[in-house]
Design an enzyme around this catalytic site. Structure first.
Site, short mmCIF file in Angstrom:
data_model
loop_
_atom_site.label_atom_id
_atom_site.label_comp_id
_atom_site.label_asym_id
_atom_site.label_seq_id
_atom_site.Cartn_x
_atom_site.Cartn_y
_atom_site.Cartn_z
N ARG A 1 -2.94 -8.72 -20.63
CA ARG A 1 -3.85 -8.41 -21.73
C ARG A 1 -3.34 -7.30 -22.64
NH1 ARG A 1 -7.09 -4.10 -20.81
NH2 ARG A 1 -8.86 -4.72 -22.08
N PRO B 1 0.82 -1.22 0.00
CA PRO B 1 0.00 0.00 0.00
C PRO B 1 0.85 1.27 0.00
CG PRO B 1 -0.75 -1.53 1.71
CD PRO B 1 0.55 -2.07 1.16
N ASP C 1 -8.78 0.84 -25.76
CA ASP C 1 -9.28 0.61 -24.42
C ASP C 1 -9.80 1.93 -23.86
OD1 ASP C 1 -9.39 -1.07 -22.05
OD2 ASP C 1 -7.76 -2.12 -23.07
N GLU D 1 3.47 -8.21 8.89
CA GLU D 1 3.34 -6.75 9.01
C GLU D 1 4.11 -6.03 7.92
OE1 GLU D 1 1.01 -5.88 11.17
OE2 GLU D 1 1.02 -8.05 11.49
N1 4GY Z 1 -2.96 -2.47 -1.34
N2 4GY Z 1 -1.48 -2.95 -3.09
C1 4GY Z 1 -1.18 -4.19 -1.33
C2 4GY Z 1 -1.31 -4.77 0.01
C3 4GY Z 1 -0.39 -6.34 1.65
C4 4GY Z 1 1.90 -6.49 4.66
C5 4GY Z 1 3.28 -6.22 2.64
C6 4GY Z 1 -1.95 -3.16 -1.88
O1 4GY Z 1 -0.48 -3.79 -3.31
N3 4GY Z 1 -0.29 -4.54 -2.24
O2 4GY Z 1 -2.22 -4.45 0.76
N4 4GY Z 1 -0.36 -5.68 0.36
C7 4GY Z 1 0.81 -6.02 2.48
C8 4GY Z 1 0.66 -6.72 3.81
C9 4GY Z 1 3.13 -6.91 3.94
C10 4GY Z 1 2.06 -6.44 1.77
#
Ligand code: 4GY
Length: 248
Positions: free
Chosen positions: A153, A88, A168, A115
């Site tokens: 794709r 994230p 697209d 985590e």
């Molecule tokens: N949102 N976009 C995501 C995610 C989980 C802890 C690292 C997201 O790409 N990945 O939420 N990933 C985390 C959980 C470790 C990845």
């Protein structure tokens, strides 16, 4: 295109990769997906890949050694392929990013768990970080599948001849126009006449206008960066006028 995926749960990818377009892409040799179990690079007898965080606080952190060994083992001598961590904290994935990734002959996707990963993994081997949206998953695997799907794709030779990546709707900066198939009337709802007219020019103009209408209604932010023709601007101005409070 070759995509290497590093994960603690390789079998999570079985479903998506063995159906439909992703299956056919692999059969045609357009796409090769290789799955790598990070645990295979653990060095102790329990095959440990996580440890408690320095500084305390709950949860576990992915250890640097197995993950970095996995990336370096998979990457081999080729240091040009992007090594992308799904998190994230990354830049947000869009159709534009999908096109950018599709231009690489090889991608390496790293799926974190727990985590998160030890910060030194980033420093040592990660070249890019991507987020599929502002929410937190239990691991990077589902995000990696989203990336593989959207990128695959776009590989030349993937879609039917009708749909080039440029056609697209999202590539054109608009959301999709409404689609119809038979029957011509369903529960008293008729298909718009123009779609039955056989007039391809009129159909194209209608689709483009409906895409603009939907984008105005649902994603007006996207209209800031789209290029419209003269008649299309007037059409958009009329939409805005219809929504505006009465003046005068
Ligand atoms: N949102 N976009 C995501 C995610 C989980 C802890 C690292 C997201 O790409 N990945 O939420 N990933 C985390 C959980 C470790 C990845």
């Amino acid at each position: 295109m070759q995509i290497d995926i590093l994960t603690l749960f390789p079998s999570m990818f079985d479903g998506p990769l063995t159906e439909s377009m992703l299956k056919r892409a692999q059969e045609k040799g357009l796409l090769t997906v290789r799955l790598h179990d990070i645990r295979d690079h653990a060095t102790d007898k329990h095959r440990t890949v996580d440890d408690t965080p320095y500084g305390g606080g709950g949860g576990m952190v992915m250890m640097p050694e197995p993950l970095v060994a996995a990336v370096e083992g998979v990457r081999g001598a080729d240091e040009t392929a992007p090594v992308i961590l799904l998190t994230p904290q990354g830049r947000v994935f869009t159709q534009q990013v999908a096109r950018e990734l599709a231009a690489h002959p090889r991608l390496i996707l790293v799926c974190g768990r727990y985590e998160g990963v030890d910060e030194r993994v980033r420093q040592a081997v990660i070249t890019d970080e991507i987020s599929i949206g502002d929410f937190v998953l239990t691991g990077g695997e589902l995000a990696a599948m989203v990336i593989v799907d959207a990128v695959a794709r776009l590989i030349p030779g993937m879609l039917g001849a009708r749909w080039g990546a440029e056609e697209d709707s999202h590539a054109m900066g608009l959301i999709e126009y409404p689609h119809y198939t038979r029957p011509p009337v369903f529960r008293e709802m008729a298909v718009p006449d123009v779609l039955l007219s056989g007039d391809h020019g009129a159909v194209e103009a209608w689709r483009r206008r409906e895409a603009i209408r939907r984008t105005w209604q649902r994603r007006p932010d996207m209209l800031l960066s789209v290029e419209l023709g003269g008649a299309e601007r007037w059409f958009l101005a009329d939409l805005a006028e219809a929504d505006a409070p009465l003046r005068g």
